[in-house]
Design an enzyme around this catalytic site. Structure first.
Site, PDB file in Angstrom:
ATOM      1  N   CYS A  33       0.765  -1.237  -0.075  1.00  0.00           N
ATOM      2  CA  CYS A  33      -0.068  -0.084   0.061  1.00  0.00           C
ATOM      3  C   CYS A  33       0.922   1.236  -0.115  1.00  0.00           C
ATOM      4  CB  CYS A  33      -0.815   0.017   1.167  1.00  0.00           C
ATOM      5  SG  CYS A  33       0.007  -0.003   2.716  1.00  0.00           S
ATOM      6  N   CYS A 103      -1.116  -4.971   7.554  1.00  0.00           N
ATOM      7  CA  CYS A 103      -0.748  -3.725   8.273  1.00  0.00           C
ATOM      8  C   CYS A 103       0.059  -3.948   9.562  1.00  0.00           C
ATOM      9  CB  CYS A 103      -1.966  -2.877   8.572  1.00  0.00           C
ATOM     10  SG  CYS A 103      -2.939  -2.531   7.311  1.00  0.00           S
TER      11      CYS A 103
HETATM   12 FE1  FES Z   1      -1.193   0.312   4.380  1.00  0.00          FE
HETATM   13 FE2  FES Z   1      -2.410  -0.525   6.469  1.00  0.00          FE
HETATM   14  S1  FES Z   1      -3.332  -0.197   4.376  1.00  0.00           S
HETATM   15  S2  FES Z   1      -0.554  -0.273   6.440  1.00  0.00           S
END
Ligand code: FES
Length: 140
Positions: A33, A103
């Site tokens: 992400c 995450c």
């Molecule tokens: Fe990137 Fe949670 S979506 S760390």
């Protein structure tokens, strides 16, 4: 979507900030992400006496980083390495949605890199420490 514990740590995160002259610093980016986490450690006699973090991340990244700092603060390095892992952090927060499990790896990895940095500064082979730290994680 999120547990009460996650929301509580997200809205009131512990140990946010920077430690000037930290003894160990670890920074990771999440390839999934693009989020970033940096952890700063102050260590005395192998005890983590202070920890701060900065993150550019989602609610789960903030909550898991906050919980990770709570788990490691005041512990000996060896003890902290046993509890600061993604599964245990998520458990302490009442679980995470499956799409947010990745995450929780940010805090674990940044912490272990900060420990490796600490040993490296002491002149200990950082590769050896890194592999040792990640092996501790793999055993759990
Ligand atoms: Fe990137 Fe949670 S979506 S760390």
């Amino acid at each position: 979507m999120y547990s009460e514990e996650v929301m509580e740590h997200f809205t009131n995160p512990r140990n946010i900030g920077v430690i000037e002259n930290a003894d160990g610093v670890g920074e990771v980016g999440n390839a999934k992400c693009g989020d970033i986490l940096k952890i700063y450690l102050k260590i005395e006699k192998d005890i983590i006496v202070d920890v701060k973090f900065k993150t550019f991340g989602c609610a789960a990244a903030i909550a898991t980083s906050s919980m990770a700092t709570v788990l490691m603060k005041g512990k000996k390095i060896e003890e902290a390495l046993k509890v600061v892992n993604s599964k245990f952090i998520a458990k302490q927060l009442g679980g995470l949605p499956s799409i947010k499990l990745h995450c929780s790896f940010l805090a674990e990895k940044a912490f272990k890199l900060a420990i490796a940095d600490y040993y490296h500064r002491k002149g200990v082979d950082s590769n050896l420490i890194l592999s040792k730290a990640f092996n501790v994680c793999a055993k759990q």
